[in-house]
Design a protein around this motif. Structure first.
Motif, mmCIF file in Angstrom:
data_model
loop_
_atom_site.group_PDB
_atom_site.id
_atom_site.type_symbol
_atom_site.label_atom_id
_atom_site.label_comp_id
_atom_site.label_asym_id
_atom_site.label_seq_id
_atom_site.Cartn_x
_atom_site.Cartn_y
_atom_site.Cartn_z
ATOM 1 N N LEU A 12 0.972 -1.238 -0.052
ATOM 2 C CA LEU A 12 -0.157 -0.078 0.016
ATOM 3 C C LEU A 12 0.586 1.380 -0.083
ATOM 4 O O LEU A 12 0.572 2.205 -0.570
ATOM 5 N N VAL A 13 1.954 1.467 0.636
ATOM 6 C CA VAL A 13 2.980 2.311 0.471
ATOM 7 C C VAL A 13 3.430 2.582 -1.009
ATOM 8 O O VAL A 13 3.565 3.615 -1.289
ATOM 9 N N VAL A 109 -1.887 3.852 8.454
ATOM 10 C CA VAL A 109 -3.427 3.468 8.286
ATOM 11 C C VAL A 109 -3.694 1.947 8.391
ATOM 12 O O VAL A 109 -4.618 1.752 9.235
ATOM 13 N N PRO A 110 -2.943 1.259 7.590
ATOM 14 C CA PRO A 110 -3.361 -0.088 7.524
ATOM 15 C C PRO A 110 -3.330 -0.910 9.060
ATOM 16 O O PRO A 110 -3.968 -1.561 9.404
ATOM 17 N N ALA A 130 -9.551 -5.503 6.663
ATOM 18 C CA ALA A 130 -9.905 -4.246 7.131
ATOM 19 C C ALA A 130 -8.622 -3.306 6.998
ATOM 20 O O ALA A 130 -9.074 -2.171 6.405
ATOM 21 N N ALA A 131 -7.320 -3.757 7.001
ATOM 22 C CA ALA A 131 -6.487 -3.206 6.642
ATOM 23 C C ALA A 131 -6.257 -2.969 5.261
ATOM 24 O O ALA A 131 -5.951 -1.529 5.010
ATOM 25 N N GLY A 132 -6.527 -3.529 4.233
ATOM 26 C CA GLY A 132 -6.552 -3.454 2.860
ATOM 27 C C GLY A 132 -7.721 -2.416 2.604
ATOM 28 O O GLY A 132 -7.167 -1.410 1.630
ATOM 29 N N LEU A 133 -8.744 -2.426 3.234
ATOM 30 C CA LEU A 133 -9.749 -1.591 2.792
ATOM 31 C C LEU A 133 -9.530 -0.290 3.166
ATOM 32 O O LEU A 133 -9.692 0.917 2.228
ATOM 33 N N ALA A 134 -8.989 -0.184 4.483
ATOM 34 C CA ALA A 134 -8.561 1.239 4.941
ATOM 35 C C ALA A 134 -7.249 1.850 4.290
ATOM 36 O O ALA A 134 -7.400 2.964 3.865
ATOM 37 N N LEU A 136 -6.456 1.155 1.010
ATOM 38 C CA LEU A 136 -6.899 1.518 -0.570
ATOM 39 C C LEU A 136 -7.668 2.913 -0.407
ATOM 40 O O LEU A 136 -7.561 3.713 -1.194
ATOM 41 N N GLY A 137 -8.702 2.995 0.783
ATOM 42 C CA GLY A 137 -9.231 4.114 0.769
ATOM 43 C C GLY A 137 -10.469 4.302 -0.028
ATOM 44 O O GLY A 137 -11.219 5.309 -0.012
#
Length: 508
Positions: A12-13, A109-110, A130-134, A136-137
């Motif tokens: 995600l970074v 954030v994740p 949850a980490a992935g959804l948060a 990605l945004g």
């Protein structure tokens, strides 16, 4: 921290870096321009000051430059960006170094979403979702996580608050103090963050959690009072209420003397409209289809104090934004406030989805999870594309008009943006009209007025072509029109400058 979470966070970074490099290539909108304009000065040892005027809240008497900054917006985003500029500016330049600091914050954030999901009973696999959804945004926060604003900062602080709140509700005074610190920091990121303190007051009224509530409230109040005392020391803003609670038109927020009045029917309809608009914004932030698993997650975890606090504070801020600040809420304030709730909301989504899918077969579960992640990725791409169209095109149009703007300072509708683009002092065109603009130009020695297609209504006639004696005919650059200011024109100015220069000013 699990290997899966580390790998996900790094991926995600990488997405954040790509979206910053390819899409969010400039601040974008007024708030972000303002934060980085001041962050550059702060990093260079000039304190929280501004050498431009974006709103007359910061120069109520046409005070000389530089003026004290952050009389309306809060300082934490600027401080974080200033740290990045002070550290990385020689290597990355001003904008990218400020952005690097925000990307570094957003990198966590994740992790906080994962921790939040685990804290409410989700499995490690659901917590990774949850980490992935948060991270990605979705369509709403994909660009927000790398903009020079408070989104990522508020997301970390708000989620940390809900995680710590569980222990505070159990009577842990140290956790209560941590919650108070987080409320204070959230207030310094977003003014409405102070409302998170209501949850601490609720703890203080319960015998079992009184010590935690009192400790947290004391810490939050100390931080908030320190910032408010700074405002008092600067002389306060006597018309702050007129510019926020009692606005008849949003553009009056940018007047030297807001004088608009509003009738009761308009007050009611404006607030009802804001509540409806904000509800749509909230659903958009949840990508609409996530509202269902969110509701399931809230139902299943309702016994947990953090979840009840989440729901109560989300409703409180929704009502406050729509009823107290309706015109600001519909122009981005409410969307900004959602960042503090977003990762914890994704934790509840993951919990609700996991519980709902528990009785389904494995192919169904995989399809549901995979489809949700795929939709979030697709909407993130749409969100970034929309950001590019909305903000980068306007930035390029402004940059293309620079060669036609005479040397020296000038007036424009967005003082913060033009200060960054032109790299010289800029003053907002007062919404009061041309006489007030002449006073501002005279006071600060401005040499021109720049009008864009979006401008305050008082300038409609000028933009259409009505002649004004102290302005030269316009030079057009697309939809942007530049009017040089002629010399030797004198006009009566009802605004008393500080230091006092009298009521008559010569327009240079």
């Amino acid at each position: 921290m699990s290997r899966g979470l580390i790998a996900l966070s790094l991926a995600l970074v990488a997405i954040r870096v790509l979206s910053a490099a390819l899409v969010v290539i400039q601040p974008g909108f007024t708030d972000a321009f303002y934060y980085v304009d001041v962050a550059r000065r702060l990093a260079h040892g000039q304190g929280l000051t501004a050498d431009f005027i974006w709103n007359f809240l910061e120069a109520p008497h046409l005070d000389p430059l530089p003026v004290a900054s952050h009389r309306f917006w809060m300082p934490l985003a600027t401080v974080v960006q200033a740290a990045g500029i002070a550290t990385l500016e020689p290597v990355l330049g001003t904008f990218r170094s400020a952005q690097a600091a925000i990307v570094a914050v957003a990198a966590f954030v994740p992790a906080v979403a994962y921790a939040a999901a685990r804290s409410i009973g989700a499995s490690s696999r659901a917590a990774l979702v949850a980490a992935g959804l948060a991270g990605l945004g979705g369509g709403a926060f994909a660009p927000a996580w790398v903009t020079l604003d408070s989104f990522a900062i508020a997301a970390l602080i708000g989620t940390g608050f809900f995680i710590a709140f569980a222990r505070a509700a159990a009577g842990d005074a140290r956790a209560g103090a941590i919650c108070g610190l987080l409320v204070g920091l959230l207030f310094l990121a977003r003014a409405e963050g102070a409302l998170f303190g209501v949850a601490l007051l609720a703890l203080a009224f319960r015998p079992s959690s009184r010590a935690a509530g009192v400790a947290g409230s004391a810490v939050a109040l100390a931080i908030g009072a320190a910032w408010l005392l700074r405002g008092v020391a600067l002389g306060g803003s006597p018309d702050l209420l007129a510019r926020t609670l009692f606005l008849a038109r949003y553009e009056d927020f940018f007047a030297i003397d807001p004088t608009g009045t509003v009738d009761l029917a308009t007050i009611i309809t404006t607030r009802l409209g804001a509540l409806g608009s904000d509800l749509v914004v909230a659903l958009f932030g949840l990508m609409a289809f996530l509202a269902f698993p969110l509701a399931l997650g809230v139902r299943d975890a309702w016994r947990r104090p953090a979840v009840r606090a989440f729901v109560g504070l989300a409703l409180l801020i929704y009502v406050a934004e729509g009823v107290v600040w309706p015109l600001h809420a519909t122009r981005g304030s409410y969307f900004h406030s959602l960042a503090a709730f977003y990762p914890f909301a994704m934790a509840l989504v993951a919990l609700g989805g996991e519980r709902w899918l528990a009785s389904r077969d494995l192919p169904t579960r995989r399809l549901a999870v995979g489809g949700t992640i795929a939709a979030a990725v697709a909407l993130a791409v749409v969100g970034l594309s929309t950001w590019d169209t909305t903000f980068n095109d306007g930035y390029r149009a402004r940059a293309a008009a620079l060669d036609a703007i005479p040397a020296g300072s000038f007036l424009a509708i967005d003082g913060a943006a033009w200060r960054w683009i032109a790299d010289r002092p800029v003053f907002v065109t007062p919404a009061d009209g041309l006489d007030a603009a002449a006073c501002v130009a005279a006071r600060y020695g401005a040499t021109s007025i720049v009008l864009e297609a979006a401008h305050f209504s008082a300038y409609d006639g000028l933009y259409r072509g009505d002649p004004v004696s102290w302005l030269a005919p316009p030079i057009d650059r697309g939809a942007t029109r530049i009017y040089a200011i002629r010399g030797d024109i004198r006009i009566y100015c009802p605004v008393r400058a500080s230091p006092d220069t009298g009521g008559v000013a010569a327009v240079p």
